[in-house]
Scaffold this active site. Structure first.
Site, PDB file in Angstrom:
ATOM      1  N   TYR A 178       0.781  -1.216   0.001  1.00  0.00           N
ATOM      2  CA  TYR A 178      -0.054   0.058   0.014  1.00  0.00           C
ATOM      3  C   TYR A 178       1.028   1.157   0.000  1.00  0.00           C
ATOM      4  O   TYR A 178       1.675   1.412   0.941  1.00  0.00           O
ATOM      5  CB  TYR A 178      -0.904  -0.076   1.447  1.00  0.00           C
ATOM      6  CG  TYR A 178      -2.038   1.095   1.243  1.00  0.00           C
ATOM      7  CD1 TYR A 178      -3.157   0.875   0.620  1.00  0.00           C
ATOM      8  CD2 TYR A 178      -1.659   2.181   1.937  1.00  0.00           C
ATOM      9  CE1 TYR A 178      -3.983   2.014   0.317  1.00  0.00           C
ATOM     10  CE2 TYR A 178      -2.659   3.356   1.744  1.00  0.00           C
ATOM     11  CZ  TYR A 178      -3.809   3.121   1.058  1.00  0.00           C
ATOM     12  OH  TYR A 178      -4.798   4.008   1.051  1.00  0.00           O
ATOM     13  N   PHE A 240      -5.426   9.323  -3.839  1.00  0.00           N
ATOM     14  CA  PHE A 240      -4.219   8.940  -4.319  1.00  0.00           C
ATOM     15  C   PHE A 240      -4.050   7.547  -3.526  1.00  0.00           C
ATOM     16  O   PHE A 240      -3.931   7.620  -2.431  1.00  0.00           O
ATOM     17  CB  PHE A 240      -2.859   9.813  -4.002  1.00  0.00           C
ATOM     18  CG  PHE A 240      -1.661   9.236  -4.562  1.00  0.00           C
ATOM     19  CD1 PHE A 240      -1.066   9.549  -5.662  1.00  0.00           C
ATOM     20  CD2 PHE A 240      -1.174   8.037  -3.595  1.00  0.00           C
ATOM     21  CE1 PHE A 240       0.126   9.079  -6.052  1.00  0.00           C
ATOM     22  CE2 PHE A 240       0.278   7.733  -3.966  1.00  0.00           C
ATOM     23  CZ  PHE A 240       0.942   8.211  -5.286  1.00  0.00           C
ATOM     24  N   GLU A 241      -3.597   6.420  -4.520  1.00  0.00           N
ATOM     25  CA  GLU A 241      -3.313   5.244  -3.991  1.00  0.00           C
ATOM     26  C   GLU A 241      -2.381   4.545  -4.988  1.00  0.00           C
ATOM     27  O   GLU A 241      -3.041   4.755  -6.374  1.00  0.00           O
ATOM     28  CB  GLU A 241      -4.373   4.281  -3.677  1.00  0.00           C
ATOM     29  CG  GLU A 241      -5.300   4.621  -2.372  1.00  0.00           C
ATOM     30  CD  GLU A 241      -6.383   3.755  -2.015  1.00  0.00           C
ATOM     31  OE1 GLU A 241      -6.542   3.220  -0.987  1.00  0.00           O
ATOM     32  OE2 GLU A 241      -6.899   3.048  -2.949  1.00  0.00           O
ATOM     33  N   ILE A 242      -1.432   3.882  -4.682  1.00  0.00           N
ATOM     34  CA  ILE A 242      -0.835   2.881  -5.593  1.00  0.00           C
ATOM     35  C   ILE A 242      -0.664   1.724  -4.628  1.00  0.00           C
ATOM     36  O   ILE A 242      -0.030   1.674  -3.550  1.00  0.00           O
ATOM     37  CB  ILE A 242       0.801   3.362  -5.906  1.00  0.00           C
ATOM     38  CG1 ILE A 242       0.735   4.719  -6.723  1.00  0.00           C
ATOM     39  CG2 ILE A 242       1.235   2.186  -6.687  1.00  0.00           C
ATOM     40  CD1 ILE A 242       1.953   5.288  -7.111  1.00  0.00           C
ATOM     41  N   HIS A 277      -9.907   1.811   4.157  1.00  0.00           N
ATOM     42  CA  HIS A 277      -8.594   1.044   3.451  1.00  0.00           C
ATOM     43  C   HIS A 277      -7.566   1.263   4.493  1.00  0.00           C
ATOM     44  O   HIS A 277      -6.660   0.424   4.446  1.00  0.00           O
ATOM     45  CB  HIS A 277      -8.185   1.836   2.109  1.00  0.00           C
ATOM     46  CG  HIS A 277      -9.030   1.475   0.792  1.00  0.00           C
ATOM     47  ND1 HIS A 277      -8.660   1.813  -0.240  1.00  0.00           N
ATOM     48  CD2 HIS A 277     -10.031   0.695   0.749  1.00  0.00           C
ATOM     49  CE1 HIS A 277      -9.488   1.606  -1.163  1.00  0.00           C
ATOM     50  NE2 HIS A 277     -10.343   0.851  -0.574  1.00  0.00           N
TER      51      HIS A 277
END
Ligand code: GDP
Ligand code: MN
Length: 347
Positions: A178, A240-242, A277
């Site tokens: 994450y 924003f998430e990668i 999350h």
């Protein structure tokens, strides 16, 4: 000689595509967006920014999702922004509607009340469907089945520094699951019973709580463990998430989402996908697998993250943001102190 591009129909010179110019290893990944037809212009702004700062050199595909059918104008406008493959998908009705265990009369009453109190998106039903979709359904969409990693991209965001390496390959090579840029406080009114529900979950499924987790990001006083803890409202800003899709598809997260969903509080309260999350990533993963992308300059109204290292980012023309005006470490609403105590050095 100009040739008609099979995908867009535009006349193009015989092209050297990014993957040919940059033949290094790729990850099995996609740029993923949930977006509305009305957001075409602001979504094109996001694409323009991410394509020019990153994706024109790496050529990752885009996957776009919508609860309604995408219009032809929307598709055309999007295709004109990238040389990459773009997939447009409509979300099945079951993933964007009231589940049968939710009392809709109660939900409407709670929305009216939160609206009266002036809670942001308090009386908004589609916002709740969006949060529930991003919490429990996006990673199960058919169009994402082929992928391991995704980068979440919203309309109207901006990337203000060149990204000269591949964050997906970085995640894969370093065993990260994450990745985030901004950490911030949640509105307490929208998650009043979330933390008690998390404690119940942990009691029922102790096997899902990881050793060396990042609980200290979520809880200021950890001396009494999870049972005696109070949520400090810190979360990773999920616009924003990668991240690794396989985490959301795991047994731990599946049990977690179902446990949360059954309460109906995605509707009665207004549980956001960001705290959901974040709590999962902080509790079900060892902290080594959570990564702060300090080097990714990112803006989503009203906040921006700008890298602080001037020689590395600012003295060489890589960025157009002002490090002195970065949300972290300068804004009191930032949760980066809580992150730094978990990982003083983010490797
Ligand atoms: P905020 O960032 O919390 O203010 O919420 P946004 O309005 O940016 O919504 C979050 C994400 O969900 C964005 O990518 C939006 O495009 C998307 N989104 C929100 N509501 C809807 C909706 O009703 N339909 C679709 N297709 N996307 C939505
Ligand atoms: Mn947004």
């Amino acid at each position: 000689v100009m040739e008609k591009d099979a995908r867009t129909g535009f006349l193009m010179p015989p092209d050297v595509y990014p993957a040919a110019m940059n033949p290094f290893k790729r990850a099995n990944a996609a740029l993923v967006s949930l977006v509305r037809n009305e957001e075409l212009d602001s979504f094109r702004d996001s694409m323009r920014s991410l394509e020019s700062r990153f994706n024109r050199k790496f050529g990752y595909p885009w996957v776009l999702m919508n609860d309604k059918p995408f219009t032809e104008d929307f598709k055309k406008g999007v295709l004109a922004m990238t040389r990459s493959e773009v997939t447009f998908a409509q979300i099945p009705y079951e993933h964007w509607s009231y589940p049968d265990f939710v009392n809709q009369t109660k939900a409407e009453e709670e929305m009216r009340q939160m609206g009266k109190e002036g809670v942001i998106y308090g009386d908004n039903l589609s916002y709740r469907h969006m949060c529930r979709f991003n919490s429990g359904f996006f990673y199960r969409q058919k169009v994402l089945e082929p992928y391991d990693f995704y980068w979440r991209v919203e309309p109207g965001v901006k990337f203000s520094c060149d990204i000269d390496y591949d964050p997906f390959v970085f995640m894969e090579a370093n065993d990260k699951v994450y990745g985030f840029t901004i950490a911030i406080y949640e509105y307490e009114r929208t998650i009043q019973t979330l933390w008690p529900t998390v404690k119940e979950f942990a009691k029922k499924y102790p096997q899902h709580i990881a050793k060396n987790n990042a609980m200290h990001f979520l809880v200021d006083n950890i001396s009494e463990g999870l049972e005696g803890s109070k949520y400090n409202l810190c979360h990773f800003w999920s616009n924003f998430e990668i991240a690794d899709l396989r985490f959301w598809r795991s047994q731990a997260y599946t049990d977690f989402f179902n446990f949360l969903d059954e309460t109906g509080n995605f509707f009665y309260e207004r549980w956001g996908d960001a705290p959901v999350h974040s709590i999962a990533a902080a509790l079900f993963l060892p902290k080594s697998k959570v990564h702060k992308f300090e080097d990714v300059a990112y803006e989503h109204n009203p906040y921006n993250h700008c890298p602080q290292n001037r020689p590395l980012f600012h003295d060489n023309g890589k960025c157009e943001c002002d490090p002195a005006r970065s949300f972290d470490p300068h804004d009191g609403y930032s949760c980066h102190n809580q992150w730094f105590r978990v990982k003083p050095v983010d490797t």
